[in-house]
Design a protein around this motif. Structure first.
Motif, PDB file in Angstrom:
ATOM      1  N   GLY A  78      -6.398 -23.765  -2.299  1.00  0.00           N
ATOM      2  CA  GLY A  78      -5.163 -23.111  -1.884  1.00  0.00           C
ATOM      3  C   GLY A  78      -4.129 -24.119  -1.450  1.00  0.00           C
ATOM      4  N   GLU A  79      -2.911 -23.963  -1.935  1.00  0.00           N
ATOM      5  CA  GLU A  79      -1.845 -24.841  -1.485  1.00  0.00           C
ATOM      6  C   GLU A  79      -0.753 -23.976  -0.883  1.00  0.00           C
ATOM      7  N   VAL A  80      -0.364 -24.318   0.333  1.00  0.00           N
ATOM      8  CA  VAL A  80       0.666 -23.564   1.041  1.00  0.00           C
ATOM      9  C   VAL A  80       1.785 -24.533   1.417  1.00  0.00           C
ATOM     10  N   ARG A  81       3.004 -24.190   1.051  1.00  0.00           N
ATOM     11  CA  ARG A  81       4.149 -25.030   1.429  1.00  0.00           C
ATOM     12  C   ARG A  81       5.251 -24.145   2.005  1.00  0.00           C
ATOM     13  N   ILE A  82       5.761 -24.545   3.147  1.00  0.00           N
ATOM     14  CA  ILE A  82       6.917 -23.897   3.745  1.00  0.00           C
ATOM     15  C   ILE A  82       8.045 -24.920   3.671  1.00  0.00           C
ATOM     16  N   GLN A  83       9.131 -24.586   3.012  1.00  0.00           N
ATOM     17  CA  GLN A  83      10.136 -25.610   2.750  1.00  0.00           C
ATOM     18  C   GLN A  83      11.530 -24.997   2.629  1.00  0.00           C
ATOM     19  N   GLU A  84      12.541 -25.842   2.848  1.00  0.00           N
ATOM     20  CA  GLU A  84      13.923 -25.375   2.697  1.00  0.00           C
ATOM     21  C   GLU A  84      14.362 -25.418   1.237  1.00  0.00           C
ATOM     22  N   GLN A  85      13.909 -26.404   0.519  1.00  0.00           N
ATOM     23  CA  GLN A  85      14.405 -26.575  -0.840  1.00  0.00           C
ATOM     24  C   GLN A  85      13.841 -25.532  -1.807  1.00  0.00           C
ATOM     25  N   ASP A  86      14.579 -25.319  -2.887  1.00  0.00           N
ATOM     26  CA  ASP A  86      14.184 -24.361  -3.913  1.00  0.00           C
ATOM     27  C   ASP A  86      12.928 -24.873  -4.623  1.00  0.00           C
ATOM     28  N   PHE A  87      12.290 -23.983  -5.354  1.00  0.00           N
ATOM     29  CA  PHE A  87      11.102 -24.382  -6.120  1.00  0.00           C
ATOM     30  C   PHE A  87      11.329 -24.076  -7.589  1.00  0.00           C
ATOM     31  N   ASP A  88      10.633 -24.827  -8.442  1.00  0.00           N
ATOM     32  CA  ASP A  88      10.747 -24.682  -9.890  1.00  0.00           C
ATOM     33  C   ASP A  88       9.534 -23.912 -10.408  1.00  0.00           C
ATOM     34  N   LEU A  89       9.790 -22.770 -11.004  1.00  0.00           N
ATOM     35  CA  LEU A  89       8.688 -21.892 -11.425  1.00  0.00           C
ATOM     36  C   LEU A  89       7.737 -22.584 -12.394  1.00  0.00           C
ATOM     37  N   TYR A 145      21.008 -17.283  -0.079  1.00  0.00           N
ATOM     38  CA  TYR A 145      22.050 -16.365  -0.545  1.00  0.00           C
ATOM     39  C   TYR A 145      21.493 -15.434  -1.622  1.00  0.00           C
ATOM     40  N   ALA A 146      22.257 -14.367  -1.891  1.00  0.00           N
ATOM     41  CA  ALA A 146      21.823 -13.365  -2.868  1.00  0.00           C
ATOM     42  C   ALA A 146      21.419 -14.038  -4.176  1.00  0.00           C
ATOM     43  N   GLY A 147      20.262 -13.642  -4.669  1.00  0.00           N
ATOM     44  CA  GLY A 147      19.752 -14.194  -5.916  1.00  0.00           C
ATOM     45  C   GLY A 147      18.853 -15.398  -5.725  1.00  0.00           C
ATOM     46  N   ASP A 148      18.891 -16.001  -4.531  1.00  0.00           N
ATOM     47  CA  ASP A 148      18.027 -17.158  -4.281  1.00  0.00           C
ATOM     48  C   ASP A 148      16.551 -16.748  -4.263  1.00  0.00           C
ATOM     49  N   GLN A 149      15.714 -17.666  -4.657  1.00  0.00           N
ATOM     50  CA  GLN A 149      14.264 -17.445  -4.572  1.00  0.00           C
ATOM     51  C   GLN A 149      13.819 -17.646  -3.122  1.00  0.00           C
ATOM     52  N   ILE A 150      12.985 -16.705  -2.623  1.00  0.00           N
ATOM     53  CA  ILE A 150      12.464 -16.823  -1.253  1.00  0.00           C
ATOM     54  C   ILE A 150      11.010 -17.278  -1.259  1.00  0.00           C
ATOM     55  N   VAL A 151      10.215 -16.599  -2.068  1.00  0.00           N
ATOM     56  CA  VAL A 151       8.770 -16.812  -1.981  1.00  0.00           C
ATOM     57  C   VAL A 151       8.134 -16.827  -3.368  1.00  0.00           C
ATOM     58  N   PHE A 152       7.116 -17.660  -3.486  1.00  0.00           N
ATOM     59  CA  PHE A 152       6.335 -17.751  -4.720  1.00  0.00           C
ATOM     60  C   PHE A 152       4.867 -17.616  -4.345  1.00  0.00           C
ATOM     61  N   VAL A 153       4.202 -16.664  -4.941  1.00  0.00           N
ATOM     62  CA  VAL A 153       2.756 -16.505  -4.733  1.00  0.00           C
ATOM     63  C   VAL A 153       2.099 -16.448  -6.101  1.00  0.00           C
ATOM     64  N   ALA A 154       1.167 -17.314  -6.341  1.00  0.00           N
ATOM     65  CA  ALA A 154       0.470 -17.322  -7.629  1.00  0.00           C
ATOM     66  C   ALA A 154      -1.031 -17.403  -7.401  1.00  0.00           C
TER      67      ALA A 154
END
Lengths: 92, 194
Positions: free
Chosen positions: B7-18, B131-140
């Motif tokens: 399991g990898e968990v990251r809490i971060q300010e920057q956006d993530f690349d899918l 802001y609207a449209g920004d990615q908040i969370v990624f769970v895979a």
């Protein structure tokens, strides 16, 4: 309101989100005393931090952690513990 | 069931690349036959006010906002009784309890492992101003079987919304408002209780 800082045994108290706004700070150093519980800590904070914060902690839904582990109001505290008051979560 | 779950968990300010997140999870789960992922986005409308949550009561309690001394909160009292999602948000602000959030997410992953046959999990949750449209969370979730991956990803999201030390504030045309656990999220999480 200025933090209370002493050289004696202390508890570090953290506030997050709405609670930090009500407290006008995100941390506070409280004096530690023997047989202290979270509930006793809250009583000790009464009169030293904004009343809106104290009222929220007494009457609204909030959770507590001790050293980053979920805890209960009647759990005992130790010197140098880190207590966090946690308002309802809203991640995701 | 897999003996270990990576399991990898990251809490971060920057956006993530899918694509990058997907590739990383795929590399960590060579046995997987399925990868399911979820992405949460910022909406441009206010969340529907809770009709029974204590958080909503606290928001609208007379005198509460006055005691707080926060000028922006005075606008919240007008929300009482509103039933829709009128009003647009300018942005949301997410904060969290560093160290504890990661620990809570690890616990959620461990519990997902107990419930489902999964190989690896990747969680990325953003904090800060979004802001609207920004990615908040990624769970895979990677698993040998797609049904287990779907089930685990749903469990992780339900628990992430109600168990992780993350807080969201909406700021927009109706002022600012800290969100609490929504009734539907609490209901979704409770269905997993054995």
């Amino acid at each position: 309101m200025a933090n209370q800082v002493t050289g004696n045994a202390m508890i570090k108290v953290l506030f997050f989100a709405r609670l930090a706004e009500l407290a006008h700070t995100d941390s506070y150093n409280a004096d530690y005393r023997d047989a202290m519980t979270v509930r006793v800590l809250l009583d000790d904070m009464d009169g030293k931090l904004p009343q809106a914060l104290i009222d929220y902690l007494k009457y609204d839904v909030s959770m507590i952690s001790i050293n980053k582990v979920m805890a209960d109001w009647d759990d005992s505290l130790e010197d140098s513990d880190e207590i966090a008051f946690l308002p309802p979560f809203s991640g995701g | 069931m897999s003996d270990t779950v990576v399991g990898e968990v990251r809490i971060q300010e920057q956006d993530f690349d899918l694509a990058q997140e997907y590739r990383e999870l795929q590399l960590r789960s060579p046995q997987a036959g399925a990868i399911v992922f979820f992405v949460g986005l910022v909406r441009d409308l206010y969340e529907r006010p809770s009709t029974s949550g204590l958080e909503a009561i606290a928001e609208n309690e007379p005198g509460r906002s006055g005691k707080s001394g926060k000028s922006g909160e005075s606008g919240e009292s007008g929300e009482s009784g509103e039933s829709g999602e009128s009003g647009q948000i300018d942005y949301i602000e997410l904060s969290h309890y560093a160290g504890m959030t990661e620990a809570m997410c690890e616990q959620i992953v461990a519990e997902a492992k107990q419930r489902c046959d999964i190989d690896a999990v990747q969680i990325v949750h953003r904090v800060g101003k979004l802001y609207a449209g920004d990615q908040i969370v990624f769970v895979a979730v990677a698993s040998r079987h797609r049904d287990e991956a779907f089930l685990a990803s749903q469990f992780i999201m339900d628990y992430l919304k109600t168990r992780a030390t993350i807080w969201k504030k909406e700021v927009g045309t109706r002022g600012q408002k800290w969100l609490g656990v929504k009734d539907k999220d609490e209901y979704a999480a409770k269905r997993w209780i054995k």
